[in-house]
Design an enzyme around this catalytic site. Structure first.
Site, PDB file in Angstrom:
ATOM      1  CE1 TYR A   2       3.629  71.906  -9.679  1.00  0.00           C
ATOM      2  CE2 TYR A   2       5.413  70.685 -10.703  1.00  0.00           C
ATOM      3  CZ  TYR A   2       4.946  71.457  -9.657  1.00  0.00           C
ATOM      4  OH  TYR A   2       5.750  71.782  -8.599  1.00  0.00           O
ATOM      5  CD  GLN A  50       1.031  80.084   1.970  1.00  0.00           C
ATOM      6  OE1 GLN A  50       2.115  79.569   2.218  1.00  0.00           O
ATOM      7  NE2 GLN A  50       0.049  80.091   2.841  1.00  0.00           N
ATOM      8  CB  VAL A  86      -0.881  76.570  -7.836  1.00  0.00           C
ATOM      9  CG1 VAL A  86       0.423  77.123  -7.266  1.00  0.00           C
ATOM     10  CG2 VAL A  86      -1.028  75.085  -7.499  1.00  0.00           C
ATOM     11  CG  HIS A 145       3.563  79.835  -3.398  1.00  0.00           C
ATOM     12  ND1 HIS A 145       3.299  79.074  -2.286  1.00  0.00           N
ATOM     13  CD2 HIS A 145       4.486  80.768  -2.992  1.00  0.00           C
ATOM     14  CE1 HIS A 145       4.027  79.511  -1.260  1.00  0.00           C
ATOM     15  NE2 HIS A 145       4.744  80.540  -1.663  1.00  0.00           N
ATOM     16  CB  CYS A 149       8.399  79.799 -22.984  1.00  0.00           C
ATOM     17  SG  CYS A 149       9.986  79.206 -23.609  1.00  0.00           S
ATOM     18  CB  CYS A 177      12.121  80.322 -28.058  1.00  0.00           C
ATOM     19  SG  CYS A 177      11.712  79.563 -26.483  1.00  0.00           S
ATOM     20  CB  THR A 207      -1.234  78.495   5.564  1.00  0.00           C
ATOM     21  OG1 THR A 207       0.183  78.379   5.365  1.00  0.00           O
ATOM     22  CG2 THR A 207      -1.536  79.713   6.413  1.00  0.00           C
ATOM     23  N   PRO A 258      -7.592  73.500  11.915  1.00  0.00           N
ATOM     24  CG  PRO A 258      -7.954  71.551  10.666  1.00  0.00           C
ATOM     25  CD  PRO A 258      -7.677  73.017  10.532  1.00  0.00           C
ATOM     26  CB  ALA A 294     -11.409  76.713   5.970  1.00  0.00           C
TER      27      ALA A 294
HETATM   28  P1  OAD Z   1       0.460  72.787   4.259  1.00  0.00           P
HETATM   29  O1  OAD Z   1       0.147  71.442   3.737  1.00  0.00           O
HETATM   30  O2  OAD Z   1       1.830  73.038   4.756  1.00  0.00           O
HETATM   31  O3  OAD Z   1      -0.539  73.160   5.443  1.00  0.00           O
HETATM   32  C1  OAD Z   1      -1.916  73.010   5.296  1.00  0.00           C
HETATM   33  C2  OAD Z   1      -2.574  73.463   6.580  1.00  0.00           C
HETATM   34  O4  OAD Z   1      -3.985  73.363   6.396  1.00  0.00           O
HETATM   35  C3  OAD Z   1      -2.232  72.615   7.801  1.00  0.00           C
HETATM   36  O5  OAD Z   1      -1.857  73.475   8.879  1.00  0.00           O
HETATM   37  C4  OAD Z   1      -3.540  71.869   8.131  1.00  0.00           C
HETATM   38  O6  OAD Z   1      -3.722  71.670   9.523  1.00  0.00           O
HETATM   39  C5  OAD Z   1      -4.566  72.856   7.582  1.00  0.00           C
HETATM   40  N1  OAD Z   1      -5.854  72.252   7.186  1.00  0.00           N
HETATM   41  C6  OAD Z   1      -6.109  71.000   6.737  1.00  0.00           C
HETATM   42  N2  OAD Z   1      -7.415  70.848   6.460  1.00  0.00           N
HETATM   43  C7  OAD Z   1      -8.011  72.046   6.729  1.00  0.00           C
HETATM   44  C8  OAD Z   1      -9.337  72.548   6.621  1.00  0.00           C
HETATM   45  N3  OAD Z   1     -10.341  71.780   6.174  1.00  0.00           N
HETATM   46  N4  OAD Z   1      -9.569  73.823   6.993  1.00  0.00           N
HETATM   47  C9  OAD Z   1      -8.553  74.610   7.454  1.00  0.00           C
HETATM   48  N5  OAD Z   1      -7.286  74.183   7.561  1.00  0.00           N
HETATM   49  C10 OAD Z   1      -7.008  72.945   7.206  1.00  0.00           C
HETATM   50  O7  OAD Z   1       0.054  73.828   3.098  1.00  0.00           O
HETATM   51  P2  OAD Z   1       0.511  75.340   2.938  1.00  0.00           P
HETATM   52  O8  OAD Z   1       0.699  75.986   4.258  1.00  0.00           O
HETATM   53  O9  OAD Z   1      -0.411  75.959   1.973  1.00  0.00           O
HETATM   54  O10 OAD Z   1       4.508  75.809  -1.971  1.00  0.00           O
HETATM   55  O11 OAD Z   1       1.929  75.145   2.263  1.00  0.00           O
HETATM   56  C11 OAD Z   1       2.659  76.273   1.878  1.00  0.00           C
HETATM   57  C12 OAD Z   1       3.428  75.969   0.631  1.00  0.00           C
HETATM   58  O12 OAD Z   1       4.213  74.776   0.808  1.00  0.00           O
HETATM   59  C13 OAD Z   1       2.576  75.659  -0.591  1.00  0.00           C
HETATM   60  O13 OAD Z   1       2.090  76.798  -1.249  1.00  0.00           O
HETATM   61  C14 OAD Z   1       3.527  74.895  -1.443  1.00  0.00           C
HETATM   62  C15 OAD Z   1       4.151  73.983  -0.408  1.00  0.00           C
HETATM   63  O14 OAD Z   1       5.411  73.496  -0.709  1.00  0.00           O
HETATM   64  C16 OAD Z   1       4.798  75.811  -3.260  1.00  0.00           C
HETATM   65  O15 OAD Z   1       4.278  75.038  -4.038  1.00  0.00           O
HETATM   66  C17 OAD Z   1       5.802  76.832  -3.659  1.00  0.00           C
END
Ligand code: OAD
Length: 253
Positions: free
Chosen positions: A68, A102, A104, A120, A128, A159, A197, A223, A240
């Site tokens: 991290y 979503q 961080v 998230h 802590c 702690c 997402t 995309p 995006a």
């Molecule tokens: P993902 O990696 O699952 O999905 C990313 C999405 O972004 C995909 O659908 C890609 O096609 C799209 N993408 C890639 N490049 C792009 C661009 N330039 N413009 C627009 N879209 C694009 O990521 P998340 O959906 O954010 O959770 O994942 C959800 C959660 O899963 C995260 O928050 C994380 C992970 O495990 C935790 O950490 C709790």
């Protein structure tokens, strides 16, 4: 795609409350890897069960903390992109716009967006593991292709337990007040944009469904096809950073 824009403009200018819901794809053009890209995604390169669960942290805190801290370093050296900036502009010119992410990272905020709901957690908000008191980072790792070595987490000055990253891990609940605010926004809005997402991780991925059930227009920017395709009124296929500046331009009447 351009033929979709006149109706989008009409809906945007009529909207009382717009929600922007983002995932890792919105930060991809800032050089931050997504999770599920087949080759470069974090979950293609690293094992989530070893890094993103409370059990993983208890088993090997130095491995998890190093990972991290590596990601926090990458983000600290990254810059907001055209999509983050367009979203911040939209927040300025529309009557009400709620940003729910979503992610961080803090790239929405650094682009100028306000009151961002981080479902998230955020890498900046370490705390802590036991007494939950917040802990302030004092340094940032240099940008690197991968974590170089294990790094012991600091001890809590109150702690003595380990400080943990400020993110939500698999198996943990979302921060309740943030989730409630996000669900309230999704069920109150007239338009929801789901941007970058895969729409696979719940409960976050439920927000566009809730919005649609309450009658909001749901527009997706991605995309690639996603799990939301069947639900979104429009899916704008593209990056995006290419599409959001055009959408922000529509907000100016
Ligand atoms: P993902 O990696 O699952 O999905 C990313 C999405 O972004 C995909 O659908 C890609 O096609 C799209 N993408 C890639 N490049 C792009 C661009 N330039 N413009 C627009 N879209 C694009 O990521 P998340 O959906 O954010 O959770 O994942 C959800 C959660 O899963 C995260 O928050 C994380 C992970 O495990 C935790 O950490 C709790």
């Amino acid at each position: 795609m351009p033929e979709d824009f006149p109706s989008l403009r009409e809906s945007l200018l009529a909207a009382r409350h717009v929600v922007i819901f983002t995932g890792a794809g919105v930060s991809q053009e800032s050089g931050i890897a997504t999770f599920r890209d087949r080759t470069e995604g974090l979950w293609a390169r690293f094992e989530p069960q070893e890094l993103a669960t409370p059990e993983a942290f208890d088993r090997d805190p130095a491995l998890v903390w190093a990972w991290y801290e590596w990601r926090r370093g990458l983000i600290a050296h990254a810059k907001p992109n055209a999509a983050h900036r367009a979203i911040a502009r939209m927040q300025q010119c529309l009557p009400r716009l709620t940003v729910i992410t979503q992610n961080v990272d803090d790239l929405h905020e650094r682009a100028g967006a306000e009151n961002v709901l981080h479902l998230h957690g955020t890498l900046a908000a370490a705390r802590c593991r036991r007494c939950h008191r917040p802990w302030q980072h004092s340094q940032v790792q240099p940008s690197a292709a991968a974590p170089t070595a294990p790094l012991s987490p600091p001890d809590c000055p109150h702690c003595g337990n380990h400080i943990r990253p400020g993110v939500v891990w698999f198996g943990e609940s979302l921060p309740m007040a943030t989730w409630e605010a996000a669900a309230e926004a999704a069920t109150d809005c007239d338009m929801l944009f789901s941007i970058g997402t895969s729409s696979l991780v719940y409960p976050a991925a439920d927000l566009p469904h809730q919005a649609r059930q309450r009658g909001a227009m749901v527009v997706q920017v991605n995309p690639e096809p996603t799990a939301l395709d069947a639900v979104a009124h429009q899916s704008l296929r593209g990056k995006a950073g290419d599409i959001l500046p055009t959408i922000a331009g529509l907000c100016v009447s």
